[in-house]
Write an enzyme that holds these catalytic residues in place. Structure first.
Site, mmCIF file in Angstrom:
data_model
loop_
_atom_site.group_PDB
_atom_site.id
_atom_site.type_symbol
_atom_site.label_atom_id
_atom_site.label_comp_id
_atom_site.label_asym_id
_atom_site.label_seq_id
_atom_site.Cartn_x
_atom_site.Cartn_y
_atom_site.Cartn_z
ATOM 1 N N ASP A 19 9.325 24.114 -0.575
ATOM 2 C CA ASP A 19 8.136 23.345 -0.961
ATOM 3 C C ASP A 19 7.365 22.695 0.186
ATOM 4 O OD1 ASP A 19 9.279 24.019 -3.398
ATOM 5 O OD2 ASP A 19 9.932 21.997 -3.867
ATOM 6 N N LYS A 84 7.624 27.284 -9.068
ATOM 7 C CA LYS A 84 8.597 26.683 -9.963
ATOM 8 C C LYS A 84 8.104 25.336 -10.447
ATOM 9 C CE LYS A 84 11.106 24.549 -6.146
ATOM 10 N NZ LYS A 84 10.894 23.144 -6.464
ATOM 11 N N CYS A 114 13.894 17.721 -4.143
ATOM 12 C CA CYS A 114 14.061 19.175 -4.252
ATOM 13 C C CYS A 114 15.162 19.720 -3.349
ATOM 14 C CB CYS A 114 12.738 19.875 -3.981
ATOM 15 S SG CYS A 114 11.478 19.488 -5.235
#
Length: 185
Positions: A19, A84, A114
């Site tokens: 990310d 996602k 995350c």
């Protein structure tokens, strides 16, 4: 001790880039982000030099934007980000790309959300996550530290980019060594 926790093996290792997206980057400390990006790019260069599988994820790109261009331009040919909504990157599409590689190098954002949740889920699925601490960031130093500590407490290996890459290399004097050595400078 588990051999997968003692020594990285390039035939058993994948790199998971978590990310590193436009709006996430904008929220990071501008003094700390350049080092994290530099280490991530070194990991990507090392992964390409040694033939590691590379997986990239994006958390809710509609709201957080896409992977930043510096990372996209460093990806091996054909690697596309997996979108996602889950905080963890241990989603079926990512696990499929990781495949039979039980050692997973992690870099990206954010350490306490995350990255930590990915490490936890990988451990539950019997992978060994290696968190490259110098290539992991959160908005605050406390959150970054807590994410790394929590991951270590549950069994993840916390390392650095250079330590992981040179462990994978095993020796100097090879074409891969020259590429990795240049990337970590």
């Amino acid at each position: 001790m588990d051999p997968l926790r003692m020594r990285l093996d390039r035939a058993k290792t994948a790199l998971l880039v978590v990310d590193i997206q436009e709006r996430m980057v904008a929220a990071m400390d501008p003094k700390l982000f350049p080092r994290m990006l530099n280490r991530t790019l070194a990991l990507l260069e090392g992964a390409k030099a040694m033939g590691l599988r590379v997986v990239v994820t994006e958390q809710y790109p509609k709201g957080l934007g896409h992977t930043i261009r510096e990372v996209v331009s460093a990806l091996p040919e054909g690697v596309q980000a997996i979108e996602k909504l889950e905080f963890s990157c241990a989603v079926p599409a990512a696990l499929e790309r990781i495949g039979d590689r039980p050692q997973v190098l992690l870099c990206g954002m954010e350490s306490h959300v995350c990255v930590f949740q990915t490490a936890r889920d990988l451990l539950e699925k019997e992978f060994v996550p290696y968190l490259c601490a110098d290539a992991i960031l959160s908005r605050t130093p406390e959150d970054r530290q807590i994410g790394l500590e929590r991951a270590r407490e549950i069994g993840a290996v916390v390392t650095t980019t250079e330590s992981a890459l040179f462990d994978l290399l095993g020796k100097a004097g090879t074409p891969e060594f020259k590429r990795v050595s240049a990337a970590v400078k």
